[in-house]
Each structure stands twice: as structure tokens, then as C-alpha cells.
Design a protein around this motif. Structure first.
Motif, PDB file in Angstrom:
ATOM      1  N   GLY A   1     -47.510 -11.135  17.707  1.00 30.61           N
ATOM      2  CA  GLY A   1     -46.577 -12.054  17.432  1.00 30.61           C
ATOM      3  C   GLY A   1     -46.807 -13.673  17.885  1.00 30.61           C
ATOM      4  O   GLY A   1     -45.798 -14.239  18.132  1.00 30.61           O
ATOM      5  N   ILE A   2     -47.914 -13.938  17.845  1.00 28.82           N
ATOM      6  CA  ILE A   2     -48.365 -15.289  18.413  1.00 28.82           C
ATOM      7  C   ILE A   2     -47.974 -16.287  17.395  1.00 28.82           C
ATOM      8  O   ILE A   2     -47.085 -17.379  17.608  1.00 28.82           O
ATOM      9  CB  ILE A   2     -49.527 -15.417  19.086  1.00 28.82           C
ATOM     10  CG1 ILE A   2     -49.664 -14.577  20.265  1.00 28.82           C
ATOM     11  CG2 ILE A   2     -49.834 -16.904  19.354  1.00 28.82           C
ATOM     12  CD1 ILE A   2     -51.184 -14.457  20.819  1.00 28.82           C
ATOM     13  N   PHE A   3     -48.355 -16.194  16.054  1.00 29.73           N
ATOM     14  CA  PHE A   3     -48.161 -16.829  15.096  1.00 29.73           C
ATOM     15  C   PHE A   3     -47.290 -16.530  14.092  1.00 29.73           C
ATOM     16  O   PHE A   3     -47.226 -15.370  13.702  1.00 29.73           O
ATOM     17  CB  PHE A   3     -49.320 -17.395  14.272  1.00 29.73           C
ATOM     18  CG  PHE A   3     -50.406 -18.267  15.069  1.00 29.73           C
ATOM     19  CD1 PHE A   3     -50.300 -19.596  15.181  1.00 29.73           C
ATOM     20  CD2 PHE A   3     -51.469 -17.409  16.019  1.00 29.73           C
ATOM     21  CE1 PHE A   3     -51.145 -20.454  15.812  1.00 29.73           C
ATOM     22  CE2 PHE A   3     -52.217 -18.530  16.586  1.00 29.73           C
ATOM     23  CZ  PHE A   3     -52.253 -19.797  16.619  1.00 29.73           C
ATOM     24  N   LYS A   4     -46.065 -17.220  13.672  1.00 29.71           N
ATOM     25  CA  LYS A   4     -45.024 -16.868  12.777  1.00 29.71           C
ATOM     26  C   LYS A   4     -44.590 -17.844  12.016  1.00 29.71           C
ATOM     27  O   LYS A   4     -44.448 -19.086  12.059  1.00 29.71           O
ATOM     28  CB  LYS A   4     -43.873 -16.530  13.690  1.00 29.71           C
ATOM     29  CG  LYS A   4     -43.987 -15.305  14.512  1.00 29.71           C
ATOM     30  CD  LYS A   4     -42.706 -14.696  15.146  1.00 29.71           C
ATOM     31  CE  LYS A   4     -42.711 -13.547  16.084  1.00 29.71           C
ATOM     32  NZ  LYS A   4     -43.053 -13.423  17.554  1.00 29.71           N
ATOM     33  N   LEU A   5     -44.077 -17.652  10.647  1.00 26.01           N
ATOM     34  CA  LEU A   5     -43.588 -18.313   9.905  1.00 26.01           C
ATOM     35  C   LEU A   5     -42.058 -17.795   9.838  1.00 26.01           C
ATOM     36  O   LEU A   5     -41.636 -16.797   9.464  1.00 26.01           O
ATOM     37  CB  LEU A   5     -44.090 -18.198   8.356  1.00 26.01           C
ATOM     38  CG  LEU A   5     -43.887 -19.124   7.231  1.00 26.01           C
ATOM     39  CD1 LEU A   5     -44.821 -19.115   6.048  1.00 26.01           C
ATOM     40  CD2 LEU A   5     -42.512 -19.117   6.704  1.00 26.01           C
ATOM     41  N   ILE A   6     -41.317 -18.987  10.030  1.00 27.82           N
ATOM     42  CA  ILE A   6     -39.943 -18.767  10.127  1.00 27.82           C
ATOM     43  C   ILE A   6     -39.000 -19.453   9.244  1.00 27.82           C
ATOM     44  O   ILE A   6     -39.399 -20.658   9.079  1.00 27.82           O
ATOM     45  CB  ILE A   6     -39.582 -19.086  11.820  1.00 27.82           C
ATOM     46  CG1 ILE A   6     -40.431 -18.334  12.795  1.00 27.82           C
ATOM     47  CG2 ILE A   6     -37.956 -18.906  12.027  1.00 27.82           C
ATOM     48  CD1 ILE A   6     -40.273 -18.977  14.123  1.00 27.82           C
ATOM     49  N   VAL A   7     -38.131 -18.750   8.788  1.00 31.92           N
ATOM     50  CA  VAL A   7     -37.242 -19.211   7.756  1.00 31.92           C
ATOM     51  C   VAL A   7     -35.523 -19.147   8.273  1.00 31.92           C
ATOM     52  O   VAL A   7     -35.166 -18.279   8.728  1.00 31.92           O
ATOM     53  CB  VAL A   7     -37.289 -18.547   6.211  1.00 31.92           C
ATOM     54  CG1 VAL A   7     -36.197 -19.400   5.670  1.00 31.92           C
ATOM     55  CG2 VAL A   7     -38.556 -18.944   5.724  1.00 31.92           C
ATOM     56  N   ALA A   8     -34.977 -20.064   8.313  1.00 31.85           N
ATOM     57  CA  ALA A   8     -33.646 -20.142   8.968  1.00 31.85           C
ATOM     58  C   ALA A   8     -32.829 -21.158   8.336  1.00 31.85           C
ATOM     59  O   ALA A   8     -33.046 -21.859   7.563  1.00 31.85           O
ATOM     60  CB  ALA A   8     -33.877 -20.794  10.279  1.00 31.85           C
ATOM     61  N   LYS A   9     -31.430 -20.878   8.456  1.00 30.15           N
ATOM     62  CA  LYS A   9     -30.457 -21.601   7.653  1.00 30.15           C
ATOM     63  C   LYS A   9     -29.433 -22.432   8.835  1.00 30.15           C
ATOM     64  O   LYS A   9     -29.431 -22.109   9.922  1.00 30.15           O
ATOM     65  CB  LYS A   9     -29.351 -20.971   7.153  1.00 30.15           C
ATOM     66  CG  LYS A   9     -29.887 -20.020   5.941  1.00 30.15           C
ATOM     67  CD  LYS A   9     -29.673 -20.710   4.574  1.00 30.15           C
ATOM     68  CE  LYS A   9     -30.317 -20.000   3.287  1.00 30.15           C
ATOM     69  NZ  LYS A   9     -30.573 -20.981   2.458  1.00 30.15           N
TER      70      LYS A   9
END
Ligand code: SAM
Length: 212
Positions: A200-208
Motif C-alpha cells: 500500500g505504499i503507492f496509491k491513486l486516491i479520488v476524493a470529493k
């Protein structure tokens, strides 16, 4: 919560100093992983108004969608001048501004999408910076982040805590931030977290942005 001027000056100094070697130092990992992740990060970006924070030397520029207007900011003048050069080479019309993400000089609800890659490891107070993203993003807009963070595994995480003492002094980034938790603490609504690497070191995150 307030901005730490000393820590902010330290971060700026580190990136001003490292701007000249940044692209060369990152070239192998860029080729192996980052380029394809950047493509994924930008493939979902909707305009018309897009903000990129921590633009650095402009490595995301080749992936900007053609039909959006990008405003891009960075804390480091030296990184920014390299981004300026890259925009010119690519023939892109980008508004490049020297600015701190902890105190964005934009009205609330200005941008349709806010994007950052590998930035919240370096922002002195990530919670203040992430709150600012939520403020300038339109309520129906999206915040898209590509980040590295502390490993899930406890022993590896502790190793990263130790190594961090060095990376933060020498280069600028913290390698042990808990960025997903920071996003939640900043009051943003997590939409999606894509694991890109082991531990889980690199992540693509989508937030609002938080609903106001
Ligand atoms: C690791 S580099 C990433 C650059 C670029 N986004 C990329 O993907 O190659 C981190 C960048 O964040 C910028 N940065 C750090 N703190 C910042 C802040 N408070 N406000 C704006 N930019 C910041 C640094 O100057 C640097 O250019």
C-alpha cells in the motif's frame, strides 16, 4: 492549526536546491512506474478549470487533457522555472504560479478538478493543504492524488519512520506519511483508493470536497 513558516522555508529550500537533479534522479522510477500511473491519474480529469498543486518540473504536463485549462502552482521557484520551460517546449498554455498549497490564493469553489502527484509527502502541514484543496474545488468536482505513504506492514513502517529522518533532511519528502488518514482528517470524502504497489505504499486516491 497554523502554517509553520520555518518548515515551509526549509521545504522550499530543499526543492530549490534539488530542482537541477530532480528529473535525472527520478528517471528510472519514472520510466518503470510513474509514467503509467500519471496517465491513470490524468485520464479521469474533467475541466474546464483544473488546478495542479506542486507541479514540480512539470512531469504531468504530457498527460494534461487537451480540452482543459490548467493552473499550476509550486512552492519552489526553481522547480517552477523548469515547469515553465517544459510548458513552452510542449506548447502548453498553463498558468504557472509561485504559491503555497497551505494558503491558496484562489476563491472557494474555483476548480472542477484538483490534481497532485507526490506532493503531500512534502507539504509541511498536509492537513492544512488538503483542506485548501477541498475549499477551492467545486462541490461537484473531484480531487485526484497520486501519493506514496507509510507501508501497511508494521515492521516496514517502523523502518520507514527511521529512514524518514534522512529523506526529509536531505531531499524534502517524508516517506512515512499516513496520507489516506490525513485526507479523512482534512474532512474530504474518500471516493476511491487504488493500490498501485505492494504494501500500500503507492496509491491513486479520488476524493470529493466535504459537502458545505
Ligand atoms: C516530490 S515533488 C513532486 C513534483 C511533481 N508533482 C511530480 O509529480 O514530479 C514535490 C513538489 O511539491 C512542492 N511542494 C512542497 N510543498 C509545497 C507547498 N506547501 N505548496 C506548493 N508546493 C509544494 C515541491 O516544491 C515539489 O515541487
Amino acid at each position: 492549526m497554523s502554517i509553520d513558516p520555518e518548515l515551509t522555508a526549509h521545504t522550499r529550500k530543499r526543492y530549490d536546491r534539488n530542482a537541477v537533479i530532480y528529473d535525472i534522479a527520478e528517471a528510472p522510477i519514472e520510466y518503470l512506474f510513474y509514467a503509467s500511473w500519471r496517465k491513470r491519474l490524468w485520464s479521469g480529469v474533467k475541466g474546464p478549470e483544473v488546478l495542479e498543486v506542486g507541479v514540480g518540473t512539470g512531469k504531468n504536463m504530457p498527460y494534461y487533457p487537451p480540452d482543459v485549462h490548467v493552473t499550476a502552482i509550486d512552492l519552489s521557484g526553481k522547480m517552477l522555472s523548469r515547469a515553465r520551460r517544459r510548458a513552452k517546449e510542449l506548447g502548453l498554455d498553463v498558468d504557472l504560479l509561485l504559491m503555497d498549497v497551505q494558503a491558496l490564493d484562489f476563491p472557494s469553489n474555483t476548480f472542477d478538478t484538483v490534481v497532485a502527484s507526490f506532493v503531500f509527502c512534502s507539504v509541511p502541514d498536509p492537513i492544512i493543504g488538503l483542506k485548501e484543496l477541498g475549499r477551492v474545488c467545486r462541490p461537484e468536482g473531484e480531487i485526484r492524488l497520486l501519493e506514496h505513504m507509510r507501508a501497511r506492514n508494521a515492521a516496514l513502517g517502523r523502518l520507514m519512520d527511521i529512514a524518514n529522518l534522512l529523506t526529509v533532511r536531505a531531499m524534502g519528502p517524508n516517506i512515512n506519511r499516513r496520507t489516506v488518514e490525513n485526507i479523512e482528517r482534512a474532512g474530504l470524502d474518500l471516493e476511491r483508493v487504488e493500490e498501485l504497489s505492494i504494501q500500500g505504499i503507492f496509491k491513486l486516491i479520488v476524493a470529493k470536497p466535504a459537502q458545505r
